[in-house]
Design a protein around this motif. Structure first.
Motif, PDB file in Angstrom:
ATOM      1  N   ASP A  67      44.882 -60.015 -40.473  1.00  0.00           N
ATOM      2  CA  ASP A  67      45.547 -61.454 -40.208  1.00  0.00           C
ATOM      3  C   ASP A  67      46.512 -61.375 -39.032  1.00  0.00           C
ATOM      4  O   ASP A  67      46.574 -62.287 -38.148  1.00  0.00           O
ATOM      5  CB  ASP A  67      46.245 -62.137 -41.402  1.00  0.00           C
ATOM      6  CG  ASP A  67      44.925 -62.595 -42.484  1.00  0.00           C
ATOM      7  OD1 ASP A  67      43.767 -62.424 -42.036  1.00  0.00           O
ATOM      8  OD2 ASP A  67      45.296 -62.963 -43.698  1.00  0.00           O
ATOM      9  N   GLU A  68      47.378 -60.459 -39.322  1.00  0.00           N
ATOM     10  CA  GLU A  68      48.483 -60.373 -38.258  1.00  0.00           C
ATOM     11  C   GLU A  68      47.974 -60.382 -36.529  1.00  0.00           C
ATOM     12  O   GLU A  68      48.226 -60.657 -36.002  1.00  0.00           O
ATOM     13  CB  GLU A  68      49.499 -59.223 -38.408  1.00  0.00           C
ATOM     14  CG  GLU A  68      50.719 -59.422 -37.883  1.00  0.00           C
ATOM     15  CD  GLU A  68      51.624 -58.100 -38.076  1.00  0.00           C
ATOM     16  OE1 GLU A  68      51.647 -57.592 -39.191  1.00  0.00           O
ATOM     17  OE2 GLU A  68      51.984 -57.864 -36.850  1.00  0.00           O
ATOM     18  N   GLN A  72      47.770 -62.607 -33.645  1.00  0.00           N
ATOM     19  CA  GLN A  72      48.148 -62.360 -32.048  1.00  0.00           C
ATOM     20  C   GLN A  72      47.248 -62.744 -31.163  1.00  0.00           C
ATOM     21  O   GLN A  72      47.621 -63.280 -29.941  1.00  0.00           O
ATOM     22  CB  GLN A  72      48.437 -60.642 -31.837  1.00  0.00           C
ATOM     23  CG  GLN A  72      49.682 -60.348 -32.255  1.00  0.00           C
ATOM     24  CD  GLN A  72      49.688 -58.583 -32.076  1.00  0.00           C
ATOM     25  OE1 GLN A  72      48.949 -58.262 -30.846  1.00  0.00           O
ATOM     26  NE2 GLN A  72      50.075 -58.041 -33.127  1.00  0.00           N
TER      27      GLN A  72
END
Ligand code: ASP
Length: 437
Positions: A67-68, A72
């Protein structure tokens, strides 16, 4: 005049680069088909979107949340959209992408989204129709490109839309699923598009103003190459110059389309023009086009007095082939022959390979010398010009560099010398200083 313009990752890395692309496209109505890579690095610390997408996939493989990283990537695209005042629904597209990821999505489809989103944003910004690569670049189930179908589809899309923006690097297999090309494959898509519409020029926009005569890490401020032939490009790229890979531009070469390497950050620079044949100008007297080289070679010498040379050579070559080792160069002596081979390709098989050569050729001696670098001076004007190699060897000798092997291609397009790796940089500098001026 019809041009296909392909913009690499650094040319579309952010909103500022998008603006440069727009100015380039607007300045020449001949630029009809625009092919884009995924947004690349904006600076040294940055990451290419394609790399981030592969990283997402690695997280998925090991059951770690991506998810991170996806966040981005989403922020990069949303940032470009906002800076350029566009309306593309980045958030909606990413929500759909995440939902599909949960259900299962192939790595090829996931990674292809880098070029897809970049092209969608570019199409909106340029106000030129977007055409998806899954609708016009086709692979068979065996993974091979279906060239005929691809050319017909691209030509069809162009006939329908006129100017269009096409994402590079992917196409689809017969089931409709996206399939990636090798890394850097945007160059292939551009070449396919140019060949499909019989363009006059295939422009490849990067962040360098064409091809340089030598590696700038070795030679200070090497001169740019204004024009060269496809044959020379092939020799230089084979010898390690960081230029376009030969196979990626095969579609344009086959059709006799000129290739122009340009710099998005310096659009007035004409860059390097590559053609099949060049009409030589009288005043241009430089007979070396470029210098390139690579380290990591081994010389394998087989000696046998009074040998039946062709039989022994044939046997030794067959053995190399069995070990999938390619002879880069072959030198023949009266009682010996020598191969230059890649040290990495020989790998651990070297002892078995030598044992096999001993068994079948029954030589007096087999000698192995590694730590060899090959340096090639490439130039179409060396052909039939007497004295070039003499001058070259003299200069190298005077520079204190010992030449271990010499080879000149049958077409006289390149003179390749083998030197000790520690002499590699010196040999390149001597060649450049003596012959590039
Ligand atoms: N985005 C892909 C890569 O980074 C393909 C390309 O740039 O041409 O390899």
């Amino acid at each position: 005049m019809l041009k296909v313009a392909k913009f690499g990752g650094s040319s579309v890395a952010g909103a500022e680069q998008f603006k440069k692309v727009k100015a380039i496209v607007a300045s020449d109505p001949d630029r009809q088909i625009i092919v884009v890579s995924a947004a690349g690095k904006r600076d040294k610390e940055d990451h290419k979107i394609t790399d981030l997408l592969y990283l997402c996939n690695a997280h998925r493989t090991y059951g770690v949340s991506c998810d991170e990283i996806l966040g981005q990537i989403e922020a990069r695209f949303a940032g470009i959209r906002d800076a350029l005042g566009l309306s593309f629904d980045v958030e909606g597209e990413f929500a759909a992408l995440k939902a599909k990821l949960v259900k299962g999505m192939s790595v090829d489809e996931l990674v292809s989204r880098g070029e897809y989103f970049t092209a969608r944003l570019m199409a909106e910004y340029l106000e030129i129709p977007f055409v998806d690569a899954v609708d016009c670049v086709f692979f068979g189930m065996d993974g091979q490109l279906d060239q005929e179908k691809t050319y017909a589809a691209i030509a069809g899309a162009y006939a329908k839309c006129g100017r269009m923006v096409l994402p590079g690097f992917y196409g689809c297999i017969p089931t409709g699923r996206p399939r990636l090309m090798p890394r850097g494959g945007g160059d292939i898509t551009g070449a396919l598009a140019a060949a499909a519409v019989n363009a006059d020029v295939y422009e490849n926009w990067t962040d360098v103003s064409g091809i340089l005569m030598a590696d700038p890490r070795i030679v200070k401020d090497p001169k740019p190459i204004a024009e060269m032939t496809y044959g020379e490009l092939r020799e230089l790229s084979f010898m390690g110059a960081s230029v376009l890979q030969e196979d990626s531009i095969l579609p344009v070469r086959e059709k006799g389309i000129a290739l122009n390497i340009r710099n998005t950050n310096e659009p007035d620079n004409p860059g390097t023009m590559i053609r099949e044949n060049i009409v030589e100008s009288e005043e241009e007297d430089r007979f070396i086009t470029g210098i390139a080289g690579r380290k990591g070679f081994t010389i394998l010498t087989v000696t046998k007095h009074n040998m039946e040379q062709s039989t022994a050579l044939c046997q030794a070559l067959t053995i190399l082939d069995q070990y999938r080792v390619r002879a880069e160069h072959i030198t023949l002596g009266l009682d010996s022959f020598a191969f230059v081979v890649s040290t990495a390709a020989l790998g651990d098989a070297v002892y078995e390979l030598i044992a096999d050569i001993k068994k079948s050729c029954r030589p007096d001696d087999v000698d192995l010398r590694d730590g060899i670098a090959l340096v090639a001076s490439v130039g179409r004007k060396m052909t039939f010009r007497p004295g070039v190699s003499g001058r070259l060897f003299k200069a190298i000798g005077e520079g204190g560099v010992n030449i271990r092997t010499i080879a000149q291609g049958a077409d006289e397009l390149a003179i390749v010398i083998g030197v000790e790796e520690e002499d590699y940089e010196t040999a390149i500098r001597i060649m450049y200083e003596g012959f590039a001026g």
